[in-house]
Scaffold this motif. Sequence first.
Motif, PDB file in Angstrom:
ATOM      1  N   GLN A   5       0.833  -1.201   0.000  1.00  0.00           N
ATOM      2  CA  GLN A   5       0.000   0.000   0.000  1.00  0.00           C
ATOM      3  C   GLN A   5       0.875   1.261   0.000  1.00  0.00           C
ATOM      4  N   SER A   8       2.292   1.761  -3.376  1.00  0.00           N
ATOM      5  CA  SER A   8       1.277   2.286  -4.286  1.00  0.00           C
ATOM      6  C   SER A   8       1.128   3.796  -4.123  1.00  0.00           C
ATOM      7  N   ARG A   9       1.145   4.267  -2.879  1.00  0.00           N
ATOM      8  CA  ARG A   9       1.041   5.714  -2.645  1.00  0.00           C
ATOM      9  C   ARG A   9       2.262   6.438  -3.213  1.00  0.00           C
ATOM     10  N   ALA A  11       4.062   5.516  -5.657  1.00  0.00           N
ATOM     11  CA  ALA A  11       4.024   5.471  -7.126  1.00  0.00           C
ATOM     12  C   ALA A  11       3.115   6.538  -7.715  1.00  0.00           C
ATOM     13  N   ARG A  12       2.201   7.081  -6.918  1.00  0.00           N
ATOM     14  CA  ARG A  12       1.266   8.094  -7.407  1.00  0.00           C
ATOM     15  C   ARG A  12       1.846   9.505  -7.377  1.00  0.00           C
ATOM     16  N   ILE A  13       3.031   9.673  -6.799  1.00  0.00           N
ATOM     17  CA  ILE A  13       3.615  11.012  -6.713  1.00  0.00           C
ATOM     18  C   ILE A  13       3.921  11.519  -8.123  1.00  0.00           C
ATOM     19  N   PRO A  14       3.376  12.668  -8.504  1.00  0.00           N
ATOM     20  CA  PRO A  14       3.628  13.182  -9.848  1.00  0.00           C
ATOM     21  C   PRO A  14       5.054  13.706  -9.989  1.00  0.00           C
ATOM     22  N   LEU A  81       0.692  17.441  -4.111  1.00  0.00           N
ATOM     23  CA  LEU A  81       0.849  16.323  -3.174  1.00  0.00           C
ATOM     24  C   LEU A  81       0.449  16.786  -1.792  1.00  0.00           C
ATOM     25  N   PRO A 102      -8.728  13.479  -6.047  1.00  0.00           N
ATOM     26  CA  PRO A 102      -7.664  12.787  -6.794  1.00  0.00           C
ATOM     27  C   PRO A 102      -6.248  13.187  -6.356  1.00  0.00           C
ATOM     28  N   PRO A 104      -2.854  13.038  -4.768  1.00  0.00           N
ATOM     29  CA  PRO A 104      -2.051  11.979  -4.152  1.00  0.00           C
ATOM     30  C   PRO A 104      -1.610  12.398  -2.753  1.00  0.00           C
TER      31      PRO A 104
END
Length: 485
Positions: A5, A8-9, A11-14, A81, A102, A104
């Motif tokens: 988990q 996954s978080r 990996a969402r960092i732009p 973020l 949406p 992150p």
Amino acid sequence: MADSQSASRLARIPAPVSRVHLVGVGGTAMAALAGMLVDRGFSVTGSDNQLYEPTLSLLKNSRVELMTGFSPANLSPAPDLAVVGNVIVPTNPEAVALIASPIPYLSMPEALWHFFLKDRRVLMVAGTHGKTTSTAMMAHVLEAAGRDPSMLVGGVASDFGSNYRLGSGEDFVIEGDEYDTAFFDKGPKFLHYGARGAIITAVEFDHADIYRDLDHVKSSFRALVEQMDASRVLAVCADFPHALEVSAGARARRLTYGLREGEYRAAKITVGADGARFSVTRGGDRIHESIHLPIGGRMNVANALGVFVLLSAFGVSGDEIAAGLRTFKGVVRRQQVIGEAAGVTVVDDFAHHPTAIGVTLEAIAERFPGRRILAAFEPRSNTARRNVFQNAFAAAFDRASRVYLGPVYFKENDPIAPGERLETAALASAISARGAHATACASNDEILERMIANARAGDVALFMSNGPFDGLKERFLAALRDRAT
């Protein structure tokens, strides 16, 4: 450093990130993270409903845009973020809006790993006691040795005037907290840091709001030990049996130290007004003579020994370590003398656990021999407010002459049933039965009145709380100055 988990978080960092918003920015570590992000060139905002000194000044000085209170409006315009502090509960309106959006988001430890730790050699201090002082001490020793470390510590390190620093060296020295990470990650923070070297200063029961019992606490430290492979170094204080127990199966190179037990020992300890002096032995052989630690206190000697052991394993010489320890100024709110008036010395300390209170009073008694100690204590931490240490607290105050117990601090987000709450009147009776004169005060104002009436020239007034304690130490000092004039 993270589970699926967490991965996954992360990996969402732009890429890139420009604007970061911190929910619950008033925590010590969150405030440090905010300042570090600003120093790295990010635009940083933060929200909280309570901001205390010294965190408030640190945030203002770091140019963080502060928002008072929690609201979905704090997320508009949307940051790239968000970082969520561990004081934030899932029903917090800003957190609810964040999770539904949406945007992150990360926990504070995840953000630290992503932005600051993953490319550094992390040297971490964990344990029930002494984390903050040991972390600041290790960072100062490395800085004095020319290593230019980075640091994050749960207090203001006096040598740096801050709770963080960003250096160019390979080492990042960090305080590793066993407290939970966030409402969406109930594991301990220190599992996210990927320490190459770590100190475990002590393992005792604490954080009664999240840990069921001592075994539950030990399970977190075992998880840390299991995470460290054979390429890593673990220094363990052998004076605490539970620390030895949780590290018994370590794959990492385990080095034990202590004042009474361990392969490395502090010998020839002397403590006085100019601090502490000691030598270091290994297996009975003296390996370094006459180290001077200006801040004094036997627990701080143990802290310094742990730093000596870990840094030696990473190639810092004994002479370099001793030179750094000799100039270490300590941490704000750890046995900090804030002033003197009418012949009374006023000391501020963060102690809130029976062991910490006991060693703090011992250190003050050795630093100011022959002087009466007037000790005021606020049961404010999530453990101190509960009756789990009802009996243990009584013996903790043996070195005090007079003890003033404040009312149990009330927290709306953590109400305690009367049957589980610390009984200060019973505690005062138990302390008094052991020799000190103790009073359970109905208010902090009553503490102030009684201490002013009782104080006389030559006394040391010690204020212990993990919060601002209603400004009592400053008010007491001001009252003494008025009396003196």
